[in-house]
Design a protein around this motif. Structure first.
Motif, PDB file in Angstrom:
ATOM      1  N   ARG A  62       0.832  -1.208   0.000  1.00  0.00           N
ATOM      2  CA  ARG A  62       0.000   0.000   0.000  1.00  0.00           C
ATOM      3  C   ARG A  62       0.864   1.255   0.000  1.00  0.00           C
ATOM      4  NH1 ARG A  62      -4.445   2.513  -0.390  1.00  0.00           N
ATOM      5  NH2 ARG A  62      -5.286   3.877   1.196  1.00  0.00           N
ATOM      6  N   GLU A  63       1.950   1.251   0.735  1.00  0.00           N
ATOM      7  CA  GLU A  63       2.853   2.394   0.760  1.00  0.00           C
ATOM      8  C   GLU A  63       3.424   2.660  -0.627  1.00  0.00           C
ATOM      9  OE1 GLU A  63       5.800   1.883   3.800  1.00  0.00           O
ATOM     10  OE2 GLU A  63       4.279   1.363   5.285  1.00  0.00           O
ATOM     11  N   ILE A  64       3.794   1.629  -1.326  1.00  0.00           N
ATOM     12  CA  ILE A  64       4.333   1.786  -2.675  1.00  0.00           C
ATOM     13  C   ILE A  64       3.273   2.360  -3.598  1.00  0.00           C
ATOM     14  CG2 ILE A  64       5.175   0.538  -4.704  1.00  0.00           C
ATOM     15  CD1 ILE A  64       6.648  -1.331  -2.758  1.00  0.00           C
ATOM     16  N   LEU A  65       2.047   1.894  -3.506  1.00  0.00           N
ATOM     17  CA  LEU A  65       0.983   2.413  -4.361  1.00  0.00           C
ATOM     18  C   LEU A  65       0.712   3.881  -4.090  1.00  0.00           C
ATOM     19  CD1 LEU A  65      -1.540  -0.570  -4.436  1.00  0.00           C
ATOM     20  CD2 LEU A  65       0.000   0.201  -6.246  1.00  0.00           C
ATOM     21  N   LEU A  66       0.734   4.276  -2.835  1.00  0.00           N
ATOM     22  CA  LEU A  66       0.514   5.688  -2.527  1.00  0.00           C
ATOM     23  C   LEU A  66       1.625   6.538  -3.116  1.00  0.00           C
ATOM     24  CD1 LEU A  66      -0.789   5.512   1.152  1.00  0.00           C
ATOM     25  CD2 LEU A  66      -2.083   6.091  -0.896  1.00  0.00           C
ATOM     26  N   GLU A  67       2.849   6.088  -2.991  1.00  0.00           N
ATOM     27  CA  GLU A  67       3.957   6.833  -3.559  1.00  0.00           C
ATOM     28  C   GLU A  67       3.851   6.855  -5.083  1.00  0.00           C
ATOM     29  OE1 GLU A  67       8.806   6.863  -3.631  1.00  0.00           O
ATOM     30  OE2 GLU A  67       7.787   5.747  -2.071  1.00  0.00           O
ATOM     31  N   LEU A  68       3.453   5.767  -5.671  1.00  0.00           N
ATOM     32  CA  LEU A  68       3.284   5.688  -7.107  1.00  0.00           C
ATOM     33  C   LEU A  68       2.209   6.673  -7.570  1.00  0.00           C
ATOM     34  CD1 LEU A  68       4.107   4.324  -9.733  1.00  0.00           C
ATOM     35  CD2 LEU A  68       2.456   2.530  -9.235  1.00  0.00           C
ATOM     36  N   ASP A  69       1.112   6.764  -6.831  1.00  0.00           N
ATOM     37  CA  ASP A  69       0.071   7.739  -7.164  1.00  0.00           C
ATOM     38  C   ASP A  69       0.625   9.165  -7.125  1.00  0.00           C
ATOM     39  OD1 ASP A  69      -1.813   5.756  -7.537  1.00  0.00           O
ATOM     40  OD2 ASP A  69      -2.710   5.985  -5.538  1.00  0.00           O
ATOM     41  N   ASP A  70       1.445   9.455  -6.139  1.00  0.00           N
ATOM     42  CA  ASP A  70       2.061  10.775  -6.046  1.00  0.00           C
ATOM     43  C   ASP A  70       2.960  11.054  -7.246  1.00  0.00           C
ATOM     44  OD1 ASP A  70       0.788  11.184  -3.621  1.00  0.00           O
ATOM     45  OD2 ASP A  70       2.552  10.628  -2.417  1.00  0.00           O
ATOM     46  N   LEU A  71       3.715  10.053  -7.658  1.00  0.00           N
ATOM     47  CA  LEU A  71       4.594  10.219  -8.811  1.00  0.00           C
ATOM     48  C   LEU A  71       3.802  10.393 -10.101  1.00  0.00           C
ATOM     49  CD1 LEU A  71       7.307   7.569  -7.925  1.00  0.00           C
ATOM     50  CD2 LEU A  71       7.534  10.060  -7.811  1.00  0.00           C
ATOM     51  N   LEU A  72       2.705   9.661 -10.233  1.00  0.00           N
ATOM     52  CA  LEU A  72       1.859   9.815 -11.419  1.00  0.00           C
ATOM     53  C   LEU A  72       1.229  11.199 -11.452  1.00  0.00           C
ATOM     54  CD1 LEU A  72       0.243   6.265 -11.489  1.00  0.00           C
ATOM     55  CD2 LEU A  72       1.960   7.188 -13.071  1.00  0.00           C
ATOM     56  N   LEU A  73       0.857  11.714 -10.289  1.00  0.00           N
ATOM     57  CA  LEU A  73       0.328  13.082 -10.203  1.00  0.00           C
ATOM     58  C   LEU A  73       1.411  14.081 -10.615  1.00  0.00           C
ATOM     59  CD1 LEU A  73      -1.808  15.172  -9.427  1.00  0.00           C
ATOM     60  CD2 LEU A  73      -0.994  14.995  -7.058  1.00  0.00           C
ATOM     61  N   ALA A  74       2.622  13.872 -10.154  1.00  0.00           N
ATOM     62  CA  ALA A  74       3.730  14.757 -10.526  1.00  0.00           C
ATOM     63  C   ALA A  74       3.957  14.730 -12.040  1.00  0.00           C
ATOM     64  CB  ALA A  74       4.999  14.342  -9.788  1.00  0.00           C
ATOM     65  N   GLU A  75       3.837  13.560 -12.639  1.00  0.00           N
ATOM     66  CA  GLU A  75       3.994  13.449 -14.097  1.00  0.00           C
ATOM     67  C   GLU A  75       2.916  14.253 -14.822  1.00  0.00           C
ATOM     68  OE1 GLU A  75       3.797  10.140 -17.672  1.00  0.00           O
ATOM     69  OE2 GLU A  75       3.828   9.448 -15.592  1.00  0.00           O
ATOM     70  N   ARG A  76       1.674  14.137 -14.348  1.00  0.00           N
ATOM     71  CA  ARG A  76       0.584  14.912 -14.962  1.00  0.00           C
ATOM     72  C   ARG A  76       0.816  16.413 -14.787  1.00  0.00           C
ATOM     73  NH1 ARG A  76      -2.348  10.736 -12.645  1.00  0.00           N
ATOM     74  NH2 ARG A  76      -3.017  12.024 -10.886  1.00  0.00           N
ATOM     75  N   GLU A  77       1.312  16.806 -13.621  1.00  0.00           N
ATOM     76  CA  GLU A  77       1.578  18.223 -13.382  1.00  0.00           C
ATOM     77  C   GLU A  77       2.706  18.734 -14.276  1.00  0.00           C
ATOM     78  OE1 GLU A  77       2.180  18.449  -9.166  1.00  0.00           O
ATOM     79  OE2 GLU A  77       0.024  18.473  -8.752  1.00  0.00           O
TER      80      GLU A  77
ATOM     81  N   GLN B 221       8.071   3.527 -14.062  1.00  0.00           N
ATOM     82  CA  GLN B 221       8.076   2.215 -14.702  1.00  0.00           C
ATOM     83  C   GLN B 221       8.875   1.209 -13.885  1.00  0.00           C
ATOM     84  OE1 GLN B 221       9.547   3.228 -18.588  1.00  0.00           O
ATOM     85  NE2 GLN B 221       7.522   3.763 -19.359  1.00  0.00           N
ATOM     86  N   GLU B 222      10.009   1.642 -13.338  1.00  0.00           N
ATOM     87  CA  GLU B 222      10.811   0.753 -12.518  1.00  0.00           C
ATOM     88  C   GLU B 222      10.059   0.381 -11.239  1.00  0.00           C
ATOM     89  OE1 GLU B 222      14.062  -1.579 -11.235  1.00  0.00           O
ATOM     90  OE2 GLU B 222      13.391  -0.893 -13.200  1.00  0.00           O
ATOM     91  N   MET B 223       9.374   1.338 -10.624  1.00  0.00           N
ATOM     92  CA  MET B 223       8.602   1.047  -9.420  1.00  0.00           C
ATOM     93  C   MET B 223       7.501   0.026  -9.726  1.00  0.00           C
ATOM     94  SD  MET B 223       8.167   4.520  -7.249  1.00  0.00           S
ATOM     95  CE  MET B 223       7.283   3.620  -6.002  1.00  0.00           C
ATOM     96  N   LYS B 224       6.831   0.206 -10.853  1.00  0.00           N
ATOM     97  CA  LYS B 224       5.777  -0.745 -11.236  1.00  0.00           C
ATOM     98  C   LYS B 224       6.371  -2.139 -11.441  1.00  0.00           C
ATOM     99  CE  LYS B 224       2.576   2.473 -13.461  1.00  0.00           C
ATOM    100  NZ  LYS B 224       2.006   2.884 -14.760  1.00  0.00           N
ATOM    101  N   ARG B 225       7.524  -2.188 -12.087  1.00  0.00           N
ATOM    102  CA  ARG B 225       8.175  -3.483 -12.325  1.00  0.00           C
ATOM    103  C   ARG B 225       8.552  -4.152 -11.007  1.00  0.00           C
ATOM    104  NH1 ARG B 225      12.731  -5.814 -12.192  1.00  0.00           N
ATOM    105  NH2 ARG B 225      13.960  -3.996 -11.623  1.00  0.00           N
ATOM    106  N   VAL B 226       9.153  -3.388 -10.095  1.00  0.00           N
ATOM    107  CA  VAL B 226       9.581  -3.935  -8.814  1.00  0.00           C
ATOM    108  C   VAL B 226       8.362  -4.341  -7.985  1.00  0.00           C
ATOM    109  CG1 VAL B 226      10.653  -3.328  -6.598  1.00  0.00           C
ATOM    110  CG2 VAL B 226      11.770  -2.694  -8.746  1.00  0.00           C
ATOM    111  N   ASP B 227       7.319  -3.527  -7.999  1.00  0.00           N
ATOM    112  CA  ASP B 227       6.115  -3.839  -7.234  1.00  0.00           C
ATOM    113  C   ASP B 227       5.440  -5.105  -7.777  1.00  0.00           C
ATOM    114  OD1 ASP B 227       4.203  -3.334  -5.179  1.00  0.00           O
ATOM    115  OD2 ASP B 227       2.845  -2.501  -6.686  1.00  0.00           O
TER     116      ASP B 227
END
Length: 90
Positions: free
Chosen positions: A3-18, A81-87
């Motif tokens: 869950r912690e990884i997913l929350l961080e991933l969501d933050d990174l995806l938001l940063a990408e959109r921004e 992408q690396e986070m998704k792969r590792v997760d």
């Protein structure tokens, strides 16, 4: 842990959109500035030359900043992408 990884991933995806939105806004502003700059071509004299030189420096700097932001976005996308792969591997 997952869950912690997913929350961080969501933050990174938001940063990408921004970053995408920021790039679009900067590029739109640059297009508008270039249209205004085209109008200055009829101006004559020393002040016109100085203004054109300053605006050309601005365009050079904005192009450099756009490249920097695009590079940061590429790095961010690679990291996501690396986070998704590792997760997915855990």
């Amino acid at each position: 842990m997952n869950r912690e990884i997913l929350l961080e991933l969501d933050d990174l995806l938001l940063a990408e959109r921004e970053l995408t939105g920021l790039l679009a806004a900067i590029q739109a502003d640059e297009r508008e500035a270039r249209m205004l700059y085209a109008r200055l071509q009829d101006w004559k004299g020393q002040s016109a030359l100085l203004l054109r030189d300053e605006i050309e420096v601005f365009f050079t700097e904005i192009a450099r900043r756009i490249q920097d932001i695009e590079q940061q976005k590429r790095v961010l996308v690679q990291y996501v992408q690396e986070m998704k792969r590792v997760d997915g591997a855990s």
